[in-house]
Design a protein around this motif. Sequence first.
Motif, PDB file in Angstrom:
ATOM      1  N   TYR A   1       0.814  -1.228   0.000  1.00 33.38           N
ATOM      2  CA  TYR A   1       0.000   0.000   0.000  1.00 33.38           C
ATOM      3  C   TYR A   1       0.842   1.270   0.000  1.00 33.38           C
ATOM      4  O   TYR A   1       0.302   2.375   0.001  1.00 33.38           O
ATOM      5  CB  TYR A   1      -0.894   0.052   1.249  1.00 33.38           C
ATOM      6  CG  TYR A   1      -1.952  -1.013   1.366  1.00 33.38           C
ATOM      7  CD1 TYR A   1      -2.442  -1.686   0.259  1.00 33.38           C
ATOM      8  CD2 TYR A   1      -2.502  -1.322   2.604  1.00 33.38           C
ATOM      9  CE1 TYR A   1      -3.421  -2.650   0.392  1.00 33.38           C
ATOM     10  CE2 TYR A   1      -3.485  -2.280   2.752  1.00 33.38           C
ATOM     11  CZ  TYR A   1      -3.943  -2.948   1.640  1.00 33.38           C
ATOM     12  OH  TYR A   1      -4.920  -3.894   1.778  1.00 33.38           O
TER      13      TYR A   1
ATOM     14  N   SER B   1       1.527  -8.506   4.325  1.00 29.78           N
ATOM     15  CA  SER B   1       1.941  -8.609   5.729  1.00 29.78           C
ATOM     16  C   SER B   1       2.737  -9.883   6.007  1.00 29.78           C
ATOM     17  O   SER B   1       3.741  -9.850   6.709  1.00 29.78           O
ATOM     18  CB  SER B   1       0.709  -8.610   6.635  1.00 29.78           C
ATOM     19  OG  SER B   1      -0.058  -7.495   6.392  1.00 29.78           O
TER      20      SER B   1
ATOM     21  N   PHE C   1       2.159  -1.494  13.488  1.00 30.67           N
ATOM     22  CA  PHE C   1       2.058  -2.904  13.891  1.00 30.67           C
ATOM     23  C   PHE C   1       2.975  -3.782  13.030  1.00 30.67           C
ATOM     24  O   PHE C   1       3.486  -4.797  13.490  1.00 30.67           O
ATOM     25  CB  PHE C   1       0.595  -3.404  13.877  1.00 30.67           C
ATOM     26  CG  PHE C   1       0.026  -3.693  12.509  1.00 30.67           C
ATOM     27  CD1 PHE C   1       0.301  -4.879  11.848  1.00 30.67           C
ATOM     28  CD2 PHE C   1      -0.798  -2.779  11.887  1.00 30.67           C
ATOM     29  CE1 PHE C   1      -0.219  -5.145  10.583  1.00 30.67           C
ATOM     30  CE2 PHE C   1      -1.326  -3.024  10.624  1.00 30.67           C
ATOM     31  CZ  PHE C   1      -1.027  -4.218   9.976  1.00 30.67           C
ATOM     32  N   MET C   2       3.202  -3.384  11.795  1.00 31.70           N
ATOM     33  CA  MET C   2       4.078  -4.166  10.907  1.00 31.70           C
ATOM     34  C   MET C   2       5.533  -4.043  11.370  1.00 31.70           C
ATOM     35  O   MET C   2       6.278  -5.027  11.389  1.00 31.70           O
ATOM     36  CB  MET C   2       3.948  -3.673   9.467  1.00 31.70           C
ATOM     37  CG  MET C   2       2.558  -3.874   8.888  1.00 31.70           C
ATOM     38  SD  MET C   2       2.439  -3.233   7.207  1.00 31.70           S
ATOM     39  CE  MET C   2       0.760  -3.737   6.816  1.00 31.70           C
TER      40      MET C   2
HETATM   41  P1  13P Z   1      -2.217  -7.892   3.547  1.00 28.76           P
HETATM   42  O1  13P Z   1      -2.215  -9.120   4.397  1.00 28.76           O
HETATM   43  O2  13P Z   1      -2.807  -8.128   2.223  1.00 28.76           O
HETATM   44  O3  13P Z   1      -0.871  -7.286   3.521  1.00 28.76           O
HETATM   45  O4  13P Z   1      -3.194  -6.833   4.243  1.00 28.76           O
HETATM   46  C1  13P Z   1      -2.678  -5.875   5.057  1.00 28.76           C
HETATM   47  C2  13P Z   1      -3.637  -4.906   5.546  1.00 28.76           C
HETATM   48  O5  13P Z   1      -3.380  -4.229   6.513  1.00 28.76           O
HETATM   49  C3  13P Z   1      -4.915  -4.731   4.892  1.00 28.76           C
HETATM   50  O6  13P Z   1      -5.510  -3.540   5.294  1.00 28.76           O
END
Ligand code: 13P
Length: 304
Positions: A28, A43, A65-66
């Motif tokens: 994103y 993620s 959070f990531m």
């Molecule tokens: P993904 O698992 O596709 O990376 O989704 C992340 C997310 O935060 C969707 O809003």
Amino acid sequence: MKPYNGNLLQKIKEFKLERNAIILAHNYQREEIQQVADFVGDSLELSRKAADSDAEVIVFCGVRFMAEVAAILAPEKTVLLPDHHAGCSLAAMVSVADLRQKKKEHPRAAVVAYVNSPAAVKAECDICVTSSNAVAVVNSLAAEEIIFVPDKNLGSYVAKQTGKKVILWDGYCATHHCVTREDVANARRADPRALVMVHPECRPEVVAAADYSLSTGQMFKLARETENETIIVGTETGVLPRLRQENPEKNFLPLSPKMVCPDMKLVTLIKLLLALVKMRTPVEVPAEISRPARRALERMLAVV
Ligand code: 13P
């Protein structure tokens, strides 16, 4: 006209080498951030990359959070978040105190945390999931009753796909929750042959009206493999430039132009450079939270 970023890109490369850093970016992120990153992914892909990397510094172009997940899985590395305001409104919808109360009400339920949650909440859970593995992870659990935090839409999807009793939390991602069944109907009216893929954070009726419900990483795979020429994309619009670049013969349209995550857009090239130059902002998770949170994440990584 695009701004000229040549000097900035050169400086980012120089400082990246000097710091022995790797730049990870979520799907994103802004197009120019994705272009300068060493790895772009969803993620799950990013958490695996953070755990496997041998760089000393991880610059995490994404949301808090990531970066926390990276810091938990790679505690010996320095993890930097280029804008410390980059949070996640969905992750903020669950607190440790409220979750402890819910656990008391359902003592036999397994507790499953979507990675879009604070590290302290993960520490209270049995296992984590991402959007790409949620169904497989929940299917792998012996428990038939599940407390699922914090996303009610992904929780509903998991309930439908697994047949388990899922106790939903009243959380949602504003960027995905804003699209409606009408948006899907309008897109189909405009091109009845178009393929519609949405993220499982969308409302259940939107997921039901779509052809596929997929994580962002899975969307890139389907986009490559499908023979459909027009694809309606029901997730944050940051995925569109790379989808178009990787599949120039296909036509990608947003399900709604409103699907923009303001937090994901906080990271810019200049903030990325400053992160490397000034080593900011470090994301650290205290050991008493990191240890149990890591257990929940590693259980997930062992399933898929
Ligand atoms: P993904 O698992 O596709 O990376 O989704 C992340 C997310 O935060 C969707 O809003």
